[in-house]
Motif scaffolding. Structure first.
Motif, PDB file in Angstrom:
ATOM      1  N   LYS A 247      -2.419 -11.860  -5.724  1.00 22.23           N
ATOM      2  CA  LYS A 247      -3.060 -11.088  -6.970  1.00 22.23           C
ATOM      3  C   LYS A 247      -3.890 -10.062  -6.693  1.00 22.23           C
ATOM      4  O   LYS A 247      -4.294  -9.073  -7.409  1.00 22.23           O
ATOM      5  CB  LYS A 247      -3.671 -12.218  -7.633  1.00 22.23           C
ATOM      6  CG  LYS A 247      -2.686 -13.327  -8.147  1.00 22.23           C
ATOM      7  CD  LYS A 247      -1.444 -12.682  -8.860  1.00 22.23           C
ATOM      8  CE  LYS A 247      -0.783 -13.944  -9.204  1.00 22.23           C
ATOM      9  NZ  LYS A 247       0.735 -13.462  -9.607  1.00 22.23           N
ATOM     10  N   GLN A 248      -4.673  -9.936  -5.344  1.00 17.41           N
ATOM     11  CA  GLN A 248      -5.580  -8.640  -5.056  1.00 17.41           C
ATOM     12  C   GLN A 248      -4.933  -7.840  -4.730  1.00 17.41           C
ATOM     13  O   GLN A 248      -3.725  -7.497  -4.203  1.00 17.41           O
ATOM     14  CB  GLN A 248      -6.731  -9.282  -3.877  1.00 17.41           C
ATOM     15  CG  GLN A 248      -6.170  -9.519  -2.586  1.00 17.41           C
ATOM     16  CD  GLN A 248      -5.340 -10.912  -2.255  1.00 17.41           C
ATOM     17  OE1 GLN A 248      -4.485 -11.368  -2.994  1.00 17.41           O
ATOM     18  NE2 GLN A 248      -5.908 -11.731  -1.646  1.00 17.41           N
ATOM     19  N   PRO A 249      -5.679  -6.493  -4.417  1.00 12.28           N
ATOM     20  CA  PRO A 249      -4.733  -5.192  -4.017  1.00 12.28           C
ATOM     21  C   PRO A 249      -4.325  -5.532  -2.545  1.00 12.28           C
ATOM     22  O   PRO A 249      -5.165  -6.031  -1.798  1.00 12.28           O
ATOM     23  CB  PRO A 249      -6.268  -4.266  -3.945  1.00 12.28           C
ATOM     24  CG  PRO A 249      -6.864  -4.785  -5.004  1.00 12.28           C
ATOM     25  CD  PRO A 249      -7.124  -6.302  -4.917  1.00 12.28           C
ATOM     26  N   VAL A 250      -3.025  -5.145  -2.146  1.00 10.72           N
ATOM     27  CA  VAL A 250      -2.539  -5.213  -0.894  1.00 10.72           C
ATOM     28  C   VAL A 250      -2.109  -3.939  -0.735  1.00 10.72           C
ATOM     29  O   VAL A 250      -1.338  -3.156  -1.292  1.00 10.72           O
ATOM     30  CB  VAL A 250      -1.314  -6.153  -1.015  1.00 10.72           C
ATOM     31  CG1 VAL A 250      -0.487  -6.249   0.048  1.00 10.72           C
ATOM     32  CG2 VAL A 250      -1.674  -7.638  -1.636  1.00 10.72           C
ATOM     33  N   LEU A 251      -2.310  -3.310   0.624  1.00 14.03           N
ATOM     34  CA  LEU A 251      -1.699  -2.229   1.328  1.00 14.03           C
ATOM     35  C   LEU A 251      -0.948  -2.682   2.459  1.00 14.03           C
ATOM     36  O   LEU A 251      -1.407  -3.110   3.433  1.00 14.03           O
ATOM     37  CB  LEU A 251      -2.991  -1.337   1.992  1.00 14.03           C
ATOM     38  CG  LEU A 251      -2.500  -0.123   2.376  1.00 14.03           C
ATOM     39  CD1 LEU A 251      -1.742   0.947   1.443  1.00 14.03           C
ATOM     40  CD2 LEU A 251      -3.877   0.611   2.902  1.00 14.03           C
ATOM     41  N   ALA A 252       0.247  -1.977   2.412  1.00 16.66           N
ATOM     42  CA  ALA A 252       1.364  -2.278   3.363  1.00 16.66           C
ATOM     43  C   ALA A 252       1.546  -0.926   3.896  1.00 16.66           C
ATOM     44  O   ALA A 252       1.824   0.257   3.281  1.00 16.66           O
ATOM     45  CB  ALA A 252       2.592  -2.787   2.750  1.00 16.66           C
TER      46      ALA A 252
ATOM     47  N   VAL B 144      -6.112  -7.227   1.303  1.00 17.67           N
ATOM     48  CA  VAL B 144      -5.201  -7.603   1.984  1.00 17.67           C
ATOM     49  C   VAL B 144      -4.492  -6.484   2.695  1.00 17.67           C
ATOM     50  O   VAL B 144      -3.932  -5.629   1.997  1.00 17.67           O
ATOM     51  CB  VAL B 144      -4.122  -8.628   1.688  1.00 17.67           C
ATOM     52  CG1 VAL B 144      -2.982  -8.889   2.815  1.00 17.67           C
ATOM     53  CG2 VAL B 144      -4.865  -9.843   1.243  1.00 17.67           C
ATOM     54  N   ILE B 145      -4.472  -6.430   4.144  1.00 20.46           N
ATOM     55  CA  ILE B 145      -3.823  -4.974   4.612  1.00 20.46           C
ATOM     56  C   ILE B 145      -2.490  -5.805   5.465  1.00 20.46           C
ATOM     57  O   ILE B 145      -2.766  -6.548   6.034  1.00 20.46           O
ATOM     58  CB  ILE B 145      -4.544  -4.231   5.503  1.00 20.46           C
ATOM     59  CG1 ILE B 145      -5.799  -3.509   4.592  1.00 20.46           C
ATOM     60  CG2 ILE B 145      -3.884  -3.071   6.330  1.00 20.46           C
ATOM     61  CD1 ILE B 145      -6.676  -2.936   5.484  1.00 20.46           C
TER      62      ILE B 145
ATOM     63  N   ALA C 215       1.770   0.962  -0.889  1.00 19.29           N
ATOM     64  CA  ALA C 215       2.407   0.880   0.356  1.00 19.29           C
ATOM     65  C   ALA C 215       2.622   2.526   0.689  1.00 19.29           C
ATOM     66  O   ALA C 215       2.682   3.194  -0.149  1.00 19.29           O
ATOM     67  CB  ALA C 215       3.746   0.381   0.198  1.00 19.29           C
ATOM     68  N   ALA C 216       2.438   2.320   2.148  1.00 13.85           N
ATOM     69  CA  ALA C 216       2.704   3.673   2.579  1.00 13.85           C
ATOM     70  C   ALA C 216       3.678   3.789   3.850  1.00 13.85           C
ATOM     71  O   ALA C 216       3.616   2.857   4.790  1.00 13.85           O
ATOM     72  CB  ALA C 216       1.435   4.451   3.397  1.00 13.85           C
ATOM     73  N   GLN C 217       4.656   4.797   3.866  1.00 12.83           N
ATOM     74  CA  GLN C 217       5.615   4.709   4.996  1.00 12.83           C
ATOM     75  C   GLN C 217       4.946   5.335   6.362  1.00 12.83           C
ATOM     76  O   GLN C 217       5.235   4.803   7.168  1.00 12.83           O
ATOM     77  CB  GLN C 217       6.712   5.409   4.734  1.00 12.83           C
ATOM     78  CG  GLN C 217       7.972   5.678   5.675  1.00 12.83           C
ATOM     79  CD  GLN C 217       8.359   4.158   6.168  1.00 12.83           C
ATOM     80  OE1 GLN C 217       9.166   3.673   5.511  1.00 12.83           O
ATOM     81  NE2 GLN C 217       7.910   4.016   7.340  1.00 12.83           N
TER      82      GLN C 217
END
Length: 195
Positions: A70-75, A42-43, A173-175
């Motif tokens: 529960k899966q990898p999430v990138l914010a 998920v993004i 997460a990345a700013q």
């Protein structure tokens, strides 16, 4: 691999889609909770204002769903800030995945917002930075920041050191905007997709 991009009222989604198109992966842009739960990755992108974005997420029940994924999430960008506990932007209660406060930059010397290319430096093991140079340049646009804290995996310096990247469990997460950060940003997205 099923990739889901969270659909809500915070922009910059087209840039994320173009980045995924360049890599050659398929994705869905959705606010359907069942699709988000079943996706392999998920993004959670974003450009916008914290209180308005949180209100929209609450309308759709996404404020409850996202922290439970529960899966990898990138914010990215405001997506990262919304995963924190609270933002000073309009005194907004956020989702609390990262137990930290989002602060507003205060400076009489430097322009706010922080806009443009700046270097980041890993300060903890970070699979998203695998294969990158020690001081890689990425693209920022933000007036609010997350202080360096135990979840910080990479930092940047503008006004003061702040969190460029965070990690806790399956949440990354990345700013900065990885999707418009050139080859470095593409490598970060590829590294996320490889997790």
């Amino acid at each position: 691999m099923d990739i889901a991009i969270v659909k809500y009222n915070a922009g910059n989604v087209a840039s994320v889609m173009y980045a995924l198109d360049r890599i050659g992966v398929k994705y869905q842009w959705t606010d359907d909770t069942s699709i988000l739960q079943q996706a392999d990755k998920v993004i959670f992108p974003g450009v916008g204002e914290a209180s308005t974005a949180m209100a929209h997420l609450k309308e759709k029940g996404l404020d409850q769903l996202i922290p439970q994924l529960k899966q990898p999430v990138l914010a990215t960008c405001i997506g990262m800030q919304l995963l924190c506990k609270h933002s000073e932007e309009n005194d907004t209660t956020c989702m609390g995945v990262f137990d930290v406060e989002v602060k507003r930059f205060q400076s009489s010397d430097l322009k706010i917002p922080h806009v443009g290319w700046n270097s980041i430096r890993a300060i903890q093991d970070n699979p998203l930075m695998e294969g990158l140079k020690p001081e890689e340049f990425v693209y920022f646009v933000h007036s609010y920041y997350v202080p360096v804290n135990p979840f910080t995996t990479a930092e940047c310096n503008y006004v003061q050191p702040f969190s460029a990247m965070l990690h806790r469990d399956n949440f990354y997460a990345a700013q900065f905007h990885a999707e418009i950060s050139g080859m470095a940003g593409q490598r970060i997205i590829e590294n996320f997709l490889a997790i």
